[in-house]
Scaffold this motif. Structure first.
Motif, PDB file in Angstrom:
ATOM      1  N   UNK A 130     -13.360  15.075 -95.562  1.00  0.00           N
ATOM      2  CA  UNK A 130     -12.964  13.833 -95.403  1.00  0.00           C
ATOM      3  C   UNK A 130     -12.969  13.475 -93.846  1.00  0.00           C
ATOM      4  N   UNK A 131     -12.304  14.175 -93.346  1.00  0.00           N
ATOM      5  CA  UNK A 131     -12.368  14.217 -91.505  1.00  0.00           C
ATOM      6  C   UNK A 131     -13.559  14.218 -90.331  1.00  0.00           C
ATOM      7  N   UNK A 132     -13.172  15.849 -91.017  1.00  0.00           N
ATOM      8  CA  UNK A 132     -14.082  16.262 -90.032  1.00  0.00           C
ATOM      9  C   UNK A 132     -15.788  15.624 -90.596  1.00  0.00           C
ATOM     10  N   UNK A 133     -16.395  15.233 -91.552  1.00  0.00           N
ATOM     11  CA  UNK A 133     -17.912  14.550 -91.563  1.00  0.00           C
ATOM     12  C   UNK A 133     -17.582  13.193 -91.050  1.00  0.00           C
ATOM     13  N   UNK A 134     -16.336  12.555 -90.806  1.00  0.00           N
ATOM     14  CA  UNK A 134     -16.585  11.374 -89.665  1.00  0.00           C
ATOM     15  C   UNK A 134     -15.963  12.060 -88.068  1.00  0.00           C
ATOM     16  N   UNK A 135     -15.585  12.807 -88.043  1.00  0.00           N
ATOM     17  CA  UNK A 135     -15.464  13.075 -87.021  1.00  0.00           C
ATOM     18  C   UNK A 135     -17.240  13.972 -86.142  1.00  0.00           C
ATOM     19  N   UNK A 136     -17.455  14.442 -87.026  1.00  0.00           N
ATOM     20  CA  UNK A 136     -19.458  15.279 -86.958  1.00  0.00           C
ATOM     21  C   UNK A 136     -19.883  14.085 -86.697  1.00  0.00           C
ATOM     22  N   UNK A 137     -20.316  12.428 -87.977  1.00  0.00           N
ATOM     23  CA  UNK A 137     -21.104  11.863 -87.308  1.00  0.00           C
ATOM     24  C   UNK A 137     -20.958  10.862 -86.038  1.00  0.00           C
ATOM     25  N   UNK A 138     -19.383  10.060 -86.042  1.00  0.00           N
ATOM     26  CA  UNK A 138     -19.224   9.003 -84.903  1.00  0.00           C
ATOM     27  C   UNK A 138     -18.562   9.339 -83.641  1.00  0.00           C
ATOM     28  N   UNK A 139     -17.974  10.816 -83.575  1.00  0.00           N
ATOM     29  CA  UNK A 139     -17.496  11.055 -82.521  1.00  0.00           C
ATOM     30  C   UNK A 139     -17.677  12.175 -82.327  1.00  0.00           C
ATOM     31  N   UNK A 164     -16.452  24.520 -90.468  1.00  0.00           N
ATOM     32  CA  UNK A 164     -16.157  23.542 -90.510  1.00  0.00           C
ATOM     33  C   UNK A 164     -16.892  22.822 -88.567  1.00  0.00           C
ATOM     34  N   UNK A 165     -16.783  24.297 -87.889  1.00  0.00           N
ATOM     35  CA  UNK A 165     -17.627  23.458 -86.843  1.00  0.00           C
ATOM     36  C   UNK A 165     -19.002  23.872 -86.497  1.00  0.00           C
ATOM     37  N   UNK A 166     -19.341  24.739 -87.925  1.00  0.00           N
ATOM     38  CA  UNK A 166     -20.929  25.114 -88.086  1.00  0.00           C
ATOM     39  C   UNK A 166     -21.250  23.157 -88.379  1.00  0.00           C
ATOM     40  N   UNK A 167     -20.707  23.456 -89.713  1.00  0.00           N
ATOM     41  CA  UNK A 167     -20.864  22.231 -90.870  1.00  0.00           C
ATOM     42  C   UNK A 167     -21.515  20.204 -89.589  1.00  0.00           C
ATOM     43  N   UNK A 168     -20.315  20.385 -88.623  1.00  0.00           N
ATOM     44  CA  UNK A 168     -20.209  19.337 -87.539  1.00  0.00           C
ATOM     45  C   UNK A 168     -21.028  19.769 -87.073  1.00  0.00           C
ATOM     46  N   UNK A 169     -21.881  20.378 -85.811  1.00  0.00           N
ATOM     47  CA  UNK A 169     -23.087  20.990 -85.940  1.00  0.00           C
ATOM     48  C   UNK A 169     -24.356  19.831 -86.670  1.00  0.00           C
ATOM     49  N   UNK A 170     -24.606  20.502 -87.739  1.00  0.00           N
ATOM     50  CA  UNK A 170     -25.635  20.406 -88.478  1.00  0.00           C
ATOM     51  C   UNK A 170     -25.478  18.812 -88.505  1.00  0.00           C
ATOM     52  N   UNK A 171     -24.418  17.799 -88.489  1.00  0.00           N
ATOM     53  CA  UNK A 171     -23.804  16.255 -88.962  1.00  0.00           C
ATOM     54  C   UNK A 171     -23.966  15.305 -87.873  1.00  0.00           C
ATOM     55  N   UNK A 172     -23.837  16.533 -86.506  1.00  0.00           N
ATOM     56  CA  UNK A 172     -24.056  15.506 -85.589  1.00  0.00           C
ATOM     57  C   UNK A 172     -25.446  14.378 -85.224  1.00  0.00           C
ATOM     58  N   UNK A 173     -25.787  14.478 -85.889  1.00  0.00           N
ATOM     59  CA  UNK A 173     -27.027  13.950 -85.411  1.00  0.00           C
ATOM     60  C   UNK A 173     -27.483  12.897 -87.198  1.00  0.00           C
ATOM     61  N   UNK A 174     -26.626  13.111 -87.251  1.00  0.00           N
ATOM     62  CA  UNK A 174     -26.912  12.418 -88.588  1.00  0.00           C
ATOM     63  C   UNK A 174     -27.441  11.149 -88.624  1.00  0.00           C
TER      64      UNK A 174
END
Length: 244
Positions: A130-139, A164-174
């Motif tokens: 709930x927080x990780x995905x928004x931080x990944x995509x938008x921040x 969660x760090x690896x997931x952020x890397x995957x999603x940062x270009x979403x």
């Protein structure tokens, strides 16, 4: 140069001084707490797998309360954003974390590449989708788009033991669409294709499905080439809207 917090080894334990944060946190804790719904809080806590306690605010109510909290406050600088985020993260109830994420999303263009260690701290502290995905995509995604040198950090994050760090890397270009670094996207998916955790497998499928809106043929070809490495979940998610 970005302003980061000081303290423990991750550099993010002690928020910088900020009058803006002082005002916001005083308003926020009073305003949110006054609207708490204990019965709904327990339901939310159970739904979110007991990751954190809740105040029990609905999303529309929370956003309306946030507008009251933010009314008349000045535009923050990076130190203000850092202080607000870290101080919200110290509070146990999840709605305060949501406020911080929304605040960072709103002011991401005011953040420099020096904010990345703070973003990492937020991703890895009380982590859940709930927080990780928004931080990944938008921040994190916004920081990397503004400073391509941070791609090297993403290359390190994709290999991190913290899922969660690896997931952020995957999603940062979403949200990058045509600006997506396709080679890096596909490389990240392959690097984590053997991961056994649901959240990584889901993220692989999600980022591929999203990029398929921009280049469906590239995603279809990638999945066909790598289908023996990718999990069935990742494949299903990737091809959900475009077919095999």
């Amino acid at each position: 140069m970005g302003v980061t917090a000081t303290g423990t080894s991750d550099g993010c334990s002690e928020p910088p001084r900020s009058a803006v944060a002082d005002t916001l946190l005083e308003r926020l804790t009073v305003t949110y707490a006054a609207a708490a719904d204990p019965e709904r809080a327990e339901s939310l806590r159970a739904y979110m797998k007991d990751i954190a306690p809740f105040l029990g605010l609905t999303t529309p109510d929370r956003r309306a309360l946030s507008r009251i909290v933010l009314a008349g406050t000045p535009r923050p600088d990076e130190a203000d954003c850092t202080a607000v985020a870290l101080r919200c993260w110290r509070l146990p109830q999840r709605e305060y974390h949501y406020f911080a994420v929304d605040y960072l999303r709103r002011h991401v263009t005011r953040l420099s590449s020096g904010f990345l260690p703070v973003a990492r701290h937020l991703v890895s502290t009380v982590p859940w989708w709930d927080t990780v995905d928004l931080l990944a995509c938008h921040v994190v995604g916004g920081l990397v788009a503004a400073d391509p040198k941070l791609r090297a950090d993403m290359d390190a994050w994709i290999e991190d033991d913290d899922l969660w760090i690896a997931r952020t890397a995957l999603l940062h270009q979403l949200r990058y669409k045509d600006a997506t670094d396709t080679e890096r996207l596909f490389t990240y998916c392959v690097r984590q294709s053997g991961h056994r955790d649901f959240f990584i497998r889901k993220a692989i499928g999600w980022c591929l499905r999203e990029y398929a809106k921009t280049d469906p043929e590239a995603v279809r070809a990638f999945v066909a080439r790598e289908k023996d490495r990718l999990s069935p979940l990742s494949v299903r998610e990737a091809l959900k809207n475009i077919g095999p």
